[in-house]
Motif scaffolding. Structure first.
Motif, PDB file in Angstrom:
ATOM      1  N   SER B 202     -18.241  78.757 106.371  1.00  0.00           N
ATOM      2  CA  SER B 202     -19.285  77.768 106.049  1.00  0.00           C
ATOM      3  C   SER B 202     -18.728  76.518 105.368  1.00  0.00           C
ATOM      4  N   ASP B 226     -13.933  68.731 110.139  1.00  0.00           N
ATOM      5  CA  ASP B 226     -15.291  68.242 109.892  1.00  0.00           C
ATOM      6  C   ASP B 226     -15.337  66.780 109.470  1.00  0.00           C
ATOM      7  N   ARG B 250     -21.271  69.342 112.785  1.00  0.00           N
ATOM      8  CA  ARG B 250     -21.541  70.297 111.701  1.00  0.00           C
ATOM      9  C   ARG B 250     -21.708  69.572 110.358  1.00  0.00           C
ATOM     10  N   ASP B 253     -24.969  67.852 110.250  1.00  0.00           N
ATOM     11  CA  ASP B 253     -26.044  68.832 110.003  1.00  0.00           C
ATOM     12  C   ASP B 253     -26.131  69.185 108.523  1.00  0.00           C
TER      13      ASP B 253
END
Lengths: 430, 430
Positions: B202, B226, B250, B253
Motif C-alpha cells: 500500500s 508512483d 495509484r 487515487d
C-alpha cells in the motif's frame, strides 16, 4: 594643494552607512543585435511585450547559480527591486522561482499562524484566491466585498476593523488587491494603509500588486506597507516564472516571532531569508536552484526601469513611467467611451493605469471582437471574473508598449479597436 | 482497386484509443542561426550546458499563456515528459513554475496527511531536506541512513518495512533519492520499488530523480513507481525554473481519497490537476501563469531527447543517451582513479552516470584544484554534503556535454583535470 584635494574628496559620493554593498549594475554581455522573431502584439494584462535585451538575457549561456559572475546579478536584482518600489534598505525582497501565486503562499505560511485572523478586501477574482490560500494554511478569513467594478471603500474597511476591535480581537493581516486583473479596478493603496494603521496598528498591510508594480506608483516606505507581492511578467516586463515579494522590517519581525514554524516548505522564509541576504552581500547560498536565466532577464528589465543611463533601448525615469501609464490608460478609456464601450470600473479614480477592462458593445460578444483583433495581429484577453466572464474583455497597456512611445502600440490598439467594432456592428445590422 | 485501398488504409497508424490527443510536436520558429555567447564550460551537476535551440526558445517573443499557439506546446511537453520516463497515458505529469524543491512539497502536501508516516531512505544531503519538507506538512518521518558514499541496502529497507508491519502500521510513502547530488550515489530504483511493493504494497514509492532524469534509465511503468520528481536544469538540459513531477494513477487515487484537503496552496494538485488535463487536451486553463518562455525552452529540450528526426542539433535515442552517460561516467572515473583521486561512492554499481563526486587528492584542497580548472574555462562544483563539504568536488556530465560527442567536453574535462592535479602537486612538492 592638500586642502584642495581634501575639499574635492568631500564632494565624492559617500559609501552608504549600511552593511549592504551598493548596487553593482554588472554589465550584460554585448547584445549582438539580437532581434526577437516577428509576432503578434501582446496586449493582455500580462505577460506583456518583452524588450529584446531582456529576451537576449533570458538566452544567456547556462551559468552556475553559485558562480562569481551570477551572484552580483542576483544581488543587483534584489537592490533594484527595492528601487522600483521606493523601498529602503530595511525592506527585504524575496525573488523565488514560481508564479505570482506563490506570493500568497509566502504571506499565508510565514505571517499567519493556525487560526489567526485575516481580513481580505475583495475587489475581484483574485481576492477569492488569496482567501482560499490563507485558509489552506489554516487562517480564519473575513472578506469585505465591493460590488463588481468597485474597490472596497474606506468606510467599509473602517467598519470591519472597528467591528473586530469590538469583539476584542484584531486581524493579523489585512490584504487587498492593488489592481485586480479580473476587473481592472485599482484600489487606493495609500488610503487603505493609512486606515489600517490608524485603527488596527498591529495588523500587517499586505498589497497584492501582481498587476500593478511598475505600472502604478507604489511608495513602499512612505505608504507604510508591510508586504508587496508581484510577478515578473506584468509591469516589470520579464518572462513569467519569478515570484517577487517585498517584506517590511515589521513583517520580518512578525515572522521571526512566530510560535510555530512556517507552514509551507517551498514558501518558507526560514529557508529563503538567509539565501536572499547572502546573495545581496555577494555570497552564494543554496536552498533551491534559482531560475538563473530568468534572473539575468529580470536584471535586464530592472535596468530598463531604474537605470536612466543604461545604453540600450528606451529608459525613462520611474515618475515618467507612471505618467506615461496614466496617459495610455486615459487615451484608451477615452477611445472606448467614444465607441460606446462601458468599462468595468465604475469610478474613474478606480480605473487601473496598466490595463483596461471593457464590456463588449451592445449586441456584440467575444466572437465578434477578439478574432477580428487577432486578424489584425493584436492579442487581448477575454474576461476572467466568474460572474461576468463572457461579457467583457481586457487590454493590457504596461511596460514597453507604453514607455517606448515610438512603437505607438497604444495608438495601434485604439485604431484596430475602432475598426473592429465598426466592422462587427456593420455585419450585425446587415 | 477498392481492396487495394482498404489494405493500404489498414497499414495507416491507428489513432490511439485514449481521449488524449497524440503528440503534436509543434514546430519551433526557424532558428535564425542563433549562437549563444562564448562562455566557460559548465560541468556542474546542474544547471548544465544548454543547446542553442533551447536558449533560442527561451528567448521566444512573449506569448499569451492561453493562446492557441502556446497551448499545444504545453500539451506536447506533458506528453514528451512521459516518453522520457517510459510512462504510459495513465501517468499524470505536472509542470509547475518552481525549482526541483517544489516537487517535495507536492508529495508531502498531496500524498501524506497529518500524522501519517513516511519512510525516507537517506543516501545524502537531499534526504534530510525531503524529510524536513515532509515534517513541515506534518508527516511522521523515519529515516534509514546509509553511510556516506553508499545507498541504503535492500536488507535495511526490508528491515524497516517489516518493523513497521510488526507495529501494525504502514508507511504512506517511501521516498528515496535516485542520484543524490551531494554524493553522486545512485540508488537502485527498480530494486527499491520491488522491495516496497512486495512487503508494503500500500505504500507509495516516491523517487526523487532531480539529478537522474534523462541521464539515468528510469522505467516508470515497468518499475511500478508512483512518483518521479525532477527539475528542468539537470539531465533535461533546460534552464532552471520548472518543477517536473509524474504521478501514477495509484498516486492520483490516493490523493483523490484524502480526508483533508492538500496542505499547500501553490503545490496543490486540486489546483493543478485540471490545468494539466486541460492543456493536454488542447484547452487553456488558469490557476497561475505558467512560465511560458521556459515551457518553449523545455519543449525544445524534449524534442532533442525524444524526437530522433528533429532536424537541428544532435539527437540520439533514449537508449543511446543512457549508454553514452554510462560511457562518460566510466571514462571520468577511470581517469580519476589513474590520478589517484578517490570517489565518494564506495561501490562502483552505486556511482551515478550523470555526475561524479571526487575527493581532492591527498594533500590538496579546493584552492588547489578549482581555480586552476576555472583558469582553463571549466566550471565544476564544490562539495555539498555537510559532513565532508570541503573535502571533495563534483563534476557534472549530463546532456549535451555527453550526447554531442563532437564537443568532446568529457575529454576536455579529463585533460584539464590531469594538468591541474599535476600542476598542484608540483607546486606542493617544490
Amino acid at each position: 594643494m592638500l586642502r584642495a584635494l581634501s575639499a574635492s574628496l568631500r564632494t565624492l559620493p559617500r559609501r552608504p552607512l549600511t552593511a549592504t554593498p551598493a548596487r553593482l549594475h554588472t554589465s550584460q554581455p554585448a547584445m549582438a543585435a539580437f532581434q526577437q522573431d516577428p509576432h503578434d502584439l501582446l496586449v493582455i494584462p500580462g505577460p506583456i511585450e518583452v524588450a529584446n535585451s531582456v529576451l537576449y538575457a533570458n538566452a544567456h549561456p547556462s551559468m552556475s547559480h553559485v558562480s562569481k559572475d551570477f551572484v552580483p546579478v542576483f544581488g543587483d536584482s534584489i537592490r533594484m527591486t527595492r528601487e522600483v518600489l521606493y523601498a529602503g534598505e530595511t525592506t527585504q525582497p524575496f525573488l523565488i522561482s514560481g508564479s505570482g501565486t506563490l506570493g500568497w503562499d509566502q504571506v499565508a505560511a510565514n505571517l499567519v499562524e493556525d487560526g489567526e485572523e485575516a481580513l481580505v478586501l475583495h475587489s475581484g477574482y483574485f481576492a477569492d484566491s488569496f482567501a482560499d490560500c490563507l485558509q489552506t494554511y489554516r487562517a480564519k478569513v473575513t472578506q469585505v466585498k465591493a460590488p463588481i467594478g468597485r474597490a472596497v471603500t474606506v468606510a467599509q474597511l473602517e467598519e470591519a476593523l472597528l467591528q473586530k476591535q469590538k469583539e476584542g480581537g484584531s486581524y493579523k493581516v489585512v490584504t487587498f488587491t492593488h489592481v485586480d486583473t479580473s476587473t481592472g479596478v485599482l484600489s487606493n493603496a495609500k488610503e487603505i494603509a493609512q486606515t489600517v494603521r490608524r485603527i488596527s496598528p498591529s495588523s500587517l498591510i499586505i498589497a497584492d500588486c501582481v498587476c500593478s508594480v511598475a505600472s502604478e506608483e507604489i511608495r513602499f516606505d512612505e505608504w507604510d506597507l508591510d508586504v508587496v507581492m508581484t510577478a515578473s511578467q506584468k509591469g516589470l516586463g520579464t518572462p513569467p516564472g519569478l515570484s517577487i515579494l517585498l517584506a517590511s522590517a515589521r513583517a520580518i519581525d512578525v515572522y521571526k516571532s512566530r510560535k510555530t514554524p512556517p507552514s509551507s516548505y517551498y514558501g518558507s522564509w526560514t529557508k529563503w531569508l538567509p539565501i536572499m541576504k547572502a546573495y545581496e552581500a555577494g555570497n552564494p547560498a543554496y536552498f533551491a536552484t534559482p531560475p538563473v536565466n530568468l534572473i539575468y532577464a529580470y536584471n535586464a528589465s530592472l535596468k530598463l526601469i531604474t537605470e536612466v543611463n543604461w545604453p540600450s533601448e528606451v529608459v525613462v525615469s520611474l515618475e515618467e513611467r507612471f505618467r506615461l501609464h496614466k496617459e495610455a490608460s486615459a487615451k484608451i478609456r477615452a477611445a472606448a467611451a467614444e465607441l460606446g464601450l462601458k468599462q468595468l470600473p465604475l469610478d474613474e479614480a478606480e480605473a487601473a493605469n496598466g490595463m483596461t477592462a471593457l464590456y463588449y458593445p451592445e449586441g456584440l460578444g467575444s466572437a465578434d471582437i477578439l478574432p477580428r483583433l487577432s486578424q489584425r495581429g493584436i492579442v487581448v484577453a477575454g474576461g476572467l471574473h466568474a460572474e461576468c466572464k463572457d461579457k467583457y474583455f481586457r487590454i493590457g497597456h504596461m511596460g514597453l508598449s507604453v514607455v517606448d512611445t515610438e512603437r505607438a502600440d497604444v495608438d495601434r490598439v485604439i485604431k484596430s479597436l475602432k475598426e473592429v467594432v465598426a466592422e462587427a456592428r456593420a455585419e450585425k445590422t446587415t
